[in-house]
Scaffold this active site. Structure first.
Site, PDB file in Angstrom:
ATOM      1  N   TYR A  55       0.811  -1.223   0.000  1.00 41.02           N
ATOM      2  CA  TYR A  55       0.000   0.000   0.000  1.00 41.02           C
ATOM      3  C   TYR A  55       0.845   1.275   0.000  1.00 41.02           C
ATOM      4  CZ  TYR A  55      -3.527  -3.377   1.700  1.00 41.02           C
ATOM      5  OH  TYR A  55      -4.353  -4.465   1.874  1.00 41.02           O
ATOM      6  N   LYS A  80       1.580  -6.538   5.997  1.00 38.88           N
ATOM      7  CA  LYS A  80       1.710  -7.772   5.217  1.00 38.88           C
ATOM      8  C   LYS A  80       2.984  -7.737   4.387  1.00 38.88           C
ATOM      9  CE  LYS A  80      -3.259  -7.188   4.568  1.00 38.88           C
ATOM     10  NZ  LYS A  80      -3.306  -5.723   4.659  1.00 38.88           N
TER      11      LYS A  80
END
Length: 277
Positions: A55, A80
């Site tokens: 992201y 993640k």
């Protein structure tokens, strides 16, 4: 799962308490946009933020949490490891990079973002080490289907505590939900509103009208009543507040079945059995 209020939690298999409702920040732009979203969420009572290396906004997430005035220990933060960083050594490096960007000395939950073939088992071994070293409070996976989980669990020392997957009324995957619950893996929904594509379904609109709620609120309530942790994404203050206003009503068994029946196996994101990043 006992549903109480916005700061209610579920207990993971290792007894860590994870808030069952949170803010997702996928496609929230680094800097002011993501920082505002996180601050508005925390002001509204959220205590769970979900980000990822992919992201590219971990720095803003960390800064917003620090500037919120809320103790770091009260905010549950997930990140993640991205596919290009998978493998044992690379995952350990990727974790350190994420932690540095966030500006934290530990993470609450770290996930394997996708089941990259021939790599995710080595990646998982790295997550087990991070967990044993106390750098992360819980570990899990994302976008793993049942056969991926079964394969991983054959060699895992520590079982995944969470599986975060695409989940909404058009993609229920009840067998996967049941498999996770049976194996004490908490099911978590990304894209719970299918990026808005399920908000105008007439069946949901009828239920929303009955309760005087929005269709988004009905869907998010359905998630929680199915025992699914959910992290709707928004960068708009009113929507962030509205999404969390789901604790003053509950859906009947019949209404739950109505939403379940909308399942068409329809994906908005990639198929975990056939993806190429």
């Amino acid at each position: 799962m006992k549903i109480t209020d916005l700061q209610g939690t579920v207990t993971l298999s290792n007894d860590v308490e994870m808030p069952y409702f949170g803010l997702g920040v996928f496609q929230s732009e680094e800097g002011e946009e993501v920082m505002n979203a996180v601050k508005w969420a925390i002001e509204a009572g959220y205590r769970h933020v979900d980000t990822a290396a992919l992201y590219r906004n971990e720095k803003g997430v960390g800064q917003a949490i620090r500037e919120s005035g809320i103790n770091r220990k009260e905010i549950f933060v997930t990140s993640k490891v991205w596919n290009s960083d998978q493998g044992y050594d690379q995952t350990l490096k990727a974790f350190d990079t994420s932690l540095n960007k966030l500006g934290f000395d530990y993470l609450d939950l770290y996930l394997v973002h996708w089941p990259v073939s021939r790599k995710y088992k080595d990646t998982w071994k790295a997550l087990e080490k991070l967990y044993k070293d106390g750098k992360v409070r819980a570990i899990g996976v994302s976008n793993f289907m049942q056969h991926h989980l079964e394969d991983l669990m054959q060699d895992a020392e520590i079982m995944p505590m969470v599986n975060q997957v695409e989940f909404h009324p058009r993609l229920v995957q009840q067998e996967l939900v049941d498999f996770c619950l049976k194996n004490n893996i908490r099911h978590e929904a990304w894209s719970p509103l299918m990026q808005g594509k399920v908000l105008d379904l007439p069946e949901i609109k009828a239920i929303a009208k009955k309760y005087g709620n929005s269709t988004a609120q009905v869907i998010l309530r359905w998630d929680l009543q199915k025992g699914v942790i959910t992290i709707p994404k928004s960068v708009h203050k009113e929507r962030i507040v509205s999404n969390a206003d789901i604790f003053d009503f509950s859906l009947s068994d019949e209404e739950m079945k109505t939403l379940d029946s909308l399942d068409k196996g329809e994906r908005n994101g990639p198929d975990p059995n056939n993806f190429d990043f």
